[in-house]
Design an enzyme around this catalytic site. Structure first.
Site, mmCIF file in Angstrom:
data_model
loop_
_atom_site.group_PDB
_atom_site.id
_atom_site.type_symbol
_atom_site.label_atom_id
_atom_site.label_comp_id
_atom_site.label_asym_id
_atom_site.label_seq_id
_atom_site.Cartn_x
_atom_site.Cartn_y
_atom_site.Cartn_z
ATOM 1 N N ASN A 1 1.135 -1.141 0.463
ATOM 2 C CA ASN A 1 -0.337 0.012 -0.338
ATOM 3 C C ASN A 1 0.940 1.383 0.307
ATOM 4 O O ASN A 1 2.003 0.949 0.236
ATOM 5 C CB ASN A 1 -1.061 0.287 0.949
ATOM 6 C CG ASN A 1 -0.043 -0.323 2.473
ATOM 7 O OD1 ASN A 1 0.463 1.480 2.794
ATOM 8 N ND2 ASN A 1 -0.162 -0.735 3.647
ATOM 9 N N GLU A 2 0.401 2.607 -0.129
ATOM 10 C CA GLU A 2 0.994 3.558 0.087
ATOM 11 C C GLU A 2 2.068 3.860 -0.965
ATOM 12 O O GLU A 2 2.817 3.870 -1.066
ATOM 13 C CB GLU A 2 1.456 4.154 1.362
ATOM 14 C CG GLU A 2 -0.115 3.768 1.991
ATOM 15 C CD GLU A 2 0.843 4.541 3.458
ATOM 16 O OE1 GLU A 2 1.605 4.677 3.754
ATOM 17 O OE2 GLU A 2 -0.270 4.743 4.447
#
Length: 102
Positions: free
Chosen positions: A99-100
């Site tokens: 993620n991110e």
């Protein structure tokens, strides 16, 4: 989104702290939870099973991705280990690889 830490305690979170977190989430009406960036205590998954939560779990792959065979193999191994360690938890509905990413 749940990080497994506490002010002035870091990751030295007690079983009672995990229960308190779930009690607070229950009070808020939470029924789905993303565990943030890493494997969490087995008690977290057990509490989610007991309380009927849906969980999104992920390996610790945050921000930059390296385009290499070694990097990819490492991420795949982490995902295999995460699944093998937790496949008996009915609350886990999503296995995430990161993620991110920037």
């Amino acid at each position: 989104n749940r990080h497994q830490d506490r002010l002035n305690m870091g990751w030295a979170v007690s079983p009672a702290d995990h229960v308190q977190d779930f009690d607070l989430m229950d009070e808020m009406g939470v029924n789905a939870l993303r565990t943030a960036h890493y494997q969490q205590a087995q008690q977290v998954y057990s509490l989610a099973d007991q309380r009927g939560y849906v969980i999104w779990v992920e390996i610790p792959l945050v921000n930059a991705i390296t385009n290499s065979t070694t990097f990819t193999a490492n991420a795949q191994q982490q995902l295999r280990e995460l699944i093998r360690q937790n496949f008996n938890h009915p609350s886990i509905m999503f296995w995430s690889i990161g993620n991110e990413q920037g």
